[in-house]
Scaffold this motif. Structure first.
Motif, PDB file in Angstrom:
ATOM      1  N   ALA B   9       1.223  -1.196  -0.318  1.00 41.83           N
ATOM      2  CA  ALA B   9       0.221  -0.114  -0.212  1.00 41.83           C
ATOM      3  C   ALA B   9       1.272   1.112  -0.035  1.00 41.83           C
ATOM      4  O   ALA B   9       0.857   2.579  -0.614  1.00 41.83           O
ATOM      5  CB  ALA B   9      -0.989   0.179   1.176  1.00 41.83           C
ATOM      6  N   GLU B  10       2.160   1.066   0.195  1.00 39.94           N
ATOM      7  CA  GLU B  10       2.651   1.981   0.441  1.00 39.94           C
ATOM      8  C   GLU B  10       3.491   2.528  -0.761  1.00 39.94           C
ATOM      9  O   GLU B  10       3.959   3.806  -0.726  1.00 39.94           O
ATOM     10  CB  GLU B  10       4.256   1.963   2.124  1.00 39.94           C
ATOM     11  N   LEU B  11       4.055   1.304  -0.883  1.00 40.60           N
ATOM     12  CA  LEU B  11       4.136   1.615  -2.369  1.00 40.60           C
ATOM     13  C   LEU B  11       3.867   2.404  -3.221  1.00 40.60           C
ATOM     14  O   LEU B  11       4.108   3.307  -4.677  1.00 40.60           O
ATOM     15  CB  LEU B  11       4.648   0.645  -2.790  1.00 40.60           C
ATOM     16  N   MET B  12       2.920   1.944  -3.519  1.00 39.48           N
ATOM     17  CA  MET B  12       1.925   1.977  -4.329  1.00 39.48           C
ATOM     18  C   MET B  12       1.504   4.087  -4.068  1.00 39.48           C
ATOM     19  O   MET B  12       1.328   4.346  -4.881  1.00 39.48           O
ATOM     20  CB  MET B  12       0.439   1.388  -3.925  1.00 39.48           C
ATOM     21  N   ALA B  13       1.137   3.660  -2.915  1.00 36.55           N
ATOM     22  CA  ALA B  13       0.970   5.497  -2.539  1.00 36.55           C
ATOM     23  C   ALA B  13       2.189   6.177  -2.945  1.00 36.55           C
ATOM     24  O   ALA B  13       1.688   7.328  -3.370  1.00 36.55           O
ATOM     25  CB  ALA B  13       0.842   5.666  -1.487  1.00 36.55           C
ATOM     26  N   ALA B  14       3.132   5.806  -3.035  1.00 31.37           N
ATOM     27  CA  ALA B  14       4.473   6.817  -4.010  1.00 31.37           C
ATOM     28  C   ALA B  14       4.989   6.021  -4.817  1.00 31.37           C
ATOM     29  O   ALA B  14       5.698   6.882  -5.169  1.00 31.37           O
ATOM     30  CB  ALA B  14       5.969   6.107  -2.587  1.00 31.37           C
ATOM     31  N   VAL B  85      -6.087  -9.091  -4.191  1.00 34.50           N
ATOM     32  CA  VAL B  85      -5.139  -8.213  -4.414  1.00 34.50           C
ATOM     33  C   VAL B  85      -4.578  -8.314  -4.589  1.00 34.50           C
ATOM     34  O   VAL B  85      -3.809  -6.814  -5.366  1.00 34.50           O
ATOM     35  CB  VAL B  85      -5.080  -8.782  -2.950  1.00 34.50           C
ATOM     36  N   LEU B  86      -3.286  -9.124  -5.370  1.00 33.49           N
ATOM     37  CA  LEU B  86      -2.213  -9.593  -5.879  1.00 33.49           C
ATOM     38  C   LEU B  86      -2.523  -8.659  -7.060  1.00 33.49           C
ATOM     39  O   LEU B  86      -1.514  -8.213  -8.364  1.00 33.49           O
ATOM     40  CB  LEU B  86      -2.065 -10.708  -6.104  1.00 33.49           C
ATOM     41  N   ASN B  87      -3.230  -9.254  -7.920  1.00 30.80           N
ATOM     42  CA  ASN B  87      -3.660  -8.283  -9.135  1.00 30.80           C
ATOM     43  C   ASN B  87      -4.123  -7.111  -9.414  1.00 30.80           C
ATOM     44  O   ASN B  87      -3.757  -6.298  -9.965  1.00 30.80           O
ATOM     45  CB  ASN B  87      -4.679  -9.351 -10.423  1.00 30.80           C
ATOM     46  N   ALA B  88      -4.210  -6.661  -7.861  1.00 30.38           N
ATOM     47  CA  ALA B  88      -4.910  -5.051  -8.638  1.00 30.38           C
ATOM     48  C   ALA B  88      -3.580  -4.621  -7.984  1.00 30.38           C
ATOM     49  O   ALA B  88      -3.434  -3.045  -8.797  1.00 30.38           O
ATOM     50  CB  ALA B  88      -5.752  -4.921  -7.191  1.00 30.38           C
ATOM     51  N   TYR B  89      -2.068  -4.943  -7.368  1.00 25.43           N
ATOM     52  CA  TYR B  89      -1.147  -4.815  -7.320  1.00 25.43           C
ATOM     53  C   TYR B  89      -0.285  -4.863  -8.781  1.00 25.43           C
ATOM     54  O   TYR B  89       0.987  -4.195  -8.715  1.00 25.43           O
ATOM     55  CB  TYR B  89      -0.230  -4.968  -5.314  1.00 25.43           C
ATOM     56  N   ASN B  90      -0.876  -5.730  -9.437  1.00 26.59           N
ATOM     57  CA  ASN B  90       0.095  -5.452 -10.085  1.00 26.59           C
ATOM     58  C   ASN B  90       1.429  -6.774 -10.628  1.00 26.59           C
ATOM     59  O   ASN B  90       2.716  -6.182 -11.016  1.00 26.59           O
ATOM     60  CB  ASN B  90       0.254  -4.558 -11.226  1.00 26.59           C
ATOM     61  N   ILE B  91       1.115  -7.590  -9.127  1.00 25.15           N
ATOM     62  CA  ILE B  91       2.295  -8.506  -8.778  1.00 25.15           C
ATOM     63  C   ILE B  91       2.914  -9.482  -9.790  1.00 25.15           C
ATOM     64  O   ILE B  91       1.956  -9.740 -10.718  1.00 25.15           O
ATOM     65  CB  ILE B  91       2.184  -8.903  -7.703  1.00 25.15           C
ATOM     66  N   LYS B  92       4.188  -9.366  -9.696  1.00 23.98           N
ATOM     67  CA  LYS B  92       4.508 -10.424 -10.947  1.00 23.98           C
ATOM     68  C   LYS B  92       5.682 -11.380 -10.396  1.00 23.98           C
ATOM     69  O   LYS B  92       5.448 -12.448 -10.722  1.00 23.98           O
ATOM     70  CB  LYS B  92       5.723  -9.559 -12.107  1.00 23.98           C
ATOM     71  N   LYS B  93       6.077 -10.719  -9.098  1.00 23.24           N
ATOM     72  CA  LYS B  93       6.977 -12.318  -8.980  1.00 23.24           C
ATOM     73  C   LYS B  93       6.440 -12.345  -7.452  1.00 23.24           C
ATOM     74  O   LYS B  93       6.737 -11.259  -5.801  1.00 23.24           O
ATOM     75  CB  LYS B  93       8.702 -11.746  -8.926  1.00 23.24           C
TER      76      LYS B  93
END
Lengths: 431, 262
Positions: B9-14, B85-93
């Motif tokens: 969440a923090e990374l996304m916000a930044a 959740v994972l897809n919303a954050y566009n997680i790859k690895k």
């Protein structure tokens, strides 16, 4: 001529009876639910060649692998000899392939050496069972029939090989006596040593040679018809069983598509699931399992490698993966008999779960996959255990209380323990 | 901890994206012993300068114990919620601290719409050693110490990963000894298949005791683990045998952190 007709009738009857019983087994396997295992044919073929043909999973235990290899190669190669016996039997010829000359001598010589190794291996197998009393061949599921089954197989193979070698010995002696009809053919590296103990009269030798010849072929035909009732069926089913075995990583359990539809509909009200049959979750009886599970059951030769590596069984629990497979076969055979007797829709009020496999057994499994790994023909007892658990949990809500508590925690706290989701990152505060 | 563990969440916000998501898992989040391993994995990630993040309170159980217990419905509910959740954050690895989470996300999530590159933390450690980013210097010396590694079922047999954890130990110049049942023939610790959450069935021995007896036959100073559940079972076994002083049960991440003085 009479003997040719008798031979033909015997062969037809044996093959006919076997076909009837074999088709019943195929019918029984098809009582299972459908599962698509038609993907990656090349990989499947390679798996079959490596595991079934190449015996790759046997080598983990070198001594039985070595002995089994002889019996296996003996079985495959001596069948070339059966081809000659069939032709001779039907056309009244004698050693029809003798025209192959040097090659024929080589073949017969090889068969003899193989026959001796098969003979010795089977004797050692009997010693392992009855003198050394290996733990692997014991256990609750190894009741009188499975034990007798193993003995019948080994003794039959010993008798068949004895007859084969005696037949050759008599034949060889007849050849040296210059008996008519007995062409000079073949080499006899093993049976030559028996020639000395055989009678010298030509007629007695002919009687012995014919008796052994008939015993050998009638024995093989009888053995063929014993297969459908026996654990020895693995000699046929090891091949399709490995071909259709699971190619995914062992940890990847199947996701139930019917559940996916329901969950998607719950999470997204606009989702309209494709029409699917309302089925039951998991398996209560063999007909709820898939056909690969049922084929697994018919392939099992009860060697007990699975049970000997099962952590639950090692520590004295009731669970035995071999019993899971044997119960599945016994139950599907029973269901098949019911169909033969009472018709397709007959219900006998019994089921695999409870009447054969108890709850205590299925809940003792750690899903560690040791049994699956150990099976030399890629049988998967774990999948059946999981299907039974799914039925107990999803259809009956009959899980052990502590398992229910764990699931309740996941539902409420998103973790299997009773901790607050808000505390999930608290570890980052510590040292 | 000496540094802050970044959340997604923090990374996304930044407006940033991590190189890798560290999936902590329930045991790693709540179990006191496993929390130490979790922090050590973060120390390693922090030390080598990989840009990572955790989901924090947005993480939830993968559903593994529910699925192995036969509750496919609960499993898929968990799985789809996590995938969202994972897809919303566009997680790859993803790197996991637990072989069960590893197996579930790697093998069972793709069919439900969640496809990621998933590695276990021992694989990450092996990669970092291979790349020369991690050595065994500057910390506690394991040289010549007897270490035996216990294969977690869901890393070993379930996914064929036998070498990565061993490679991570080889760098220590320790004396690695194998138990009689190891690799594909490894004996389960007794916790898999939801056994962790229930009493064992009637028998003549507990599985973890059987395993500890076998481990102790190698006369080890350290029993290396790679799974928080194995950690619990093995530690309980060692306690039962009253060998806590002589034999340490340590996760590969902990050993790595100690060897590097992190």
């Amino acid at each position: 001529m009479v003997s040719q007709i008798l031979f033909l009738l015997l062969t037809l009857a044996a093959v006919g009876l076997f076909t009837v019983n074999f088709r019943k087994i195929i019918r029984n396997i098809r009582l299972g639910k459908d599962i698509d295992r038609s993907d990656q044919p090349q990989k499947r073929l390679m798996t079959m060649l490596r595991v079934a043909f190449g015996q790759s999973k046997m080598v983990v235990r070198p001594i039985p692998a070595f002995l089994h290899f002889f019996v296996y190669v003996g079985f495959v190669i001596i069948n070339i000899e059966v081809l000659e016996i069939m032709i001779d039997g039907l056309f009244g010829t004698h050693r029809i392939f003798h025209g192959l000359g040097g090659l024929y001598n080589f073949l017969i010589g090889s068969f003899e050496i193989l026959a001796l190794t098969v003979w010795l291996s089977c004797v050692i197998f009997l010693i392992r069972r009855h003198v050394l009393k290996l733990k692997r061949f014991r256990g609750v599921e190894m009741t009188s029939w499975p034990k007798s089954d193993a003995n019948y197989i080994l003794i039959t193979e010993i008798l068949l090989m004895t007859a084969f070698l005696l037949m050759n010995a008599a034949d060889a002696k007849l050849q040296t006596l210059g008996a008519s009809h007995y062409v000079s053919a073949g080499s006899f590296p093993v049976s030559q040593f028996f020639m000395g103990i055989l009678p010298n009269s030509e007629s007695a030798l002919i009687t012995l040679e014919r008796a052994c010849w008939w015993f050998h072929i009638v024995g093989i035909l009888a053995f063929l018809n014993y297969l459908p009732y026996s654990k020895h069926f693995h000699i046929l089913f090891a091949f399709p069983n490995t071909y259709f075995s699971n190619l995914k990583p062992k940890g990847a359990f199947t996701n139930m598509a019917s559940v996916t539809n329901e969950v998607k509909a719950m999470l997204d009200p606009s989702f309209v699931p494709a029409e699917t049959e309302p089925g039951k979750f998991g398996a209560k009886d063999v007909t709820d399992l898939n056909w690969v599970n049922l084929m697994n059951a018919y392939t099992c030769t009860e060697c007990g490698r699975c049970t000997s590596v099962c952590p639950a069984n090692i520590t004295g629990k009731l669970l035995s993966p071999r019993k899971i497979m044997m119960d599945t076969r016994d139950r599907v055979t029973e269901v098949g008999k019911n169909i033969d007797k009472h018709g397709q829709d007959y219900q006998d009020g019994k089921s695999l779960l409870d009447d054969y496999i108890s709850r205590e057994e299925i809940w003792a499994c750690t899903s560690c996959n040791a049994c699956v790994e150990a099976c030399p023909v890629n049988i998967d007892p774990l999948q059946i255990i999981m299907e039974l658990r799914q039925f107990a949990v999803m259809e009956e809500s009959q899980a052990p209380a502590s398992i229910n508590a764990m699931m309740g925690n996941i539902e409420n706290n998103q973790a299997p323990w009773k901790y607050s989701p808000a505390d999930r990152l608290n570890w980052a505060e510590g040292n | 901890m000496e540094f802050k563990v970044p959340t997604m969440a923090e990374l996304m916000a930044a407006g940033e994206e991590p190189e890798i998501l560290f999936w902590v898992g329930c045991a790693g989040s709540y179990d006191e012993r496993a929390q130490k391993i979790t922090r050590d994995i973060c120390k390693i990630l922090h030390h080598v300068g990989i840009k990572y993040a955790v989901l924090g309170t947005e993480e939830s159980c993968t559903g593994d114990p529910a699925k192995r217990a036969g509750n496919e419905f609960l499993f898929q509910m968990q799985a789809m919620t996590n995938i969202e959740v994972l897809n919303a954050y566009n997680i790859k690895k993803i790197v996991t601290g637990c072989p069960h989470c590893f197996n579930t996300i790697k093998n069972e999530y793709p069919g439900l719409g969640g496809s990621y590159e998933v590695i276990h933390h021992t694989q990450l450690i092996q990669d970092l050693i291979n790349e020369g980013k991690l050595k065994a210097e500057g910390g506690e010396s394991f040289k010549g110490r007897k270490i035996t590694y216990h294969d977690p079922c869901y890393l070993g047999r379930a996914n064929g990963i036998y070498e990565a954890p061993r490679k991570a130990l080889e760098v220590l110049d320790a004396e690695l000894v194998e138990m009689k049942r190891c690799k594909s023939n490894g004996l389960c610790c007794g916790a898999g298949g939801a056994q962790m959450f229930k009493e064992p069935e009637k028998g003549n021995k507990d599985i973890n005791v059987e395993r500890i007896d076998e481990a102790l036959q190698t006369n080890p100073q350290v029993i290396a683990a790679g799974c928080p559940f194995c950690m619990t079972m093995l530690s309980d076994g060692i306690k039962l045998k009253d060998k806590e002083q002589e034999v340490k049960v340590l996760d590969i991440a902990e050993i790595t952190v100690r060897a590097n003085g992190l």
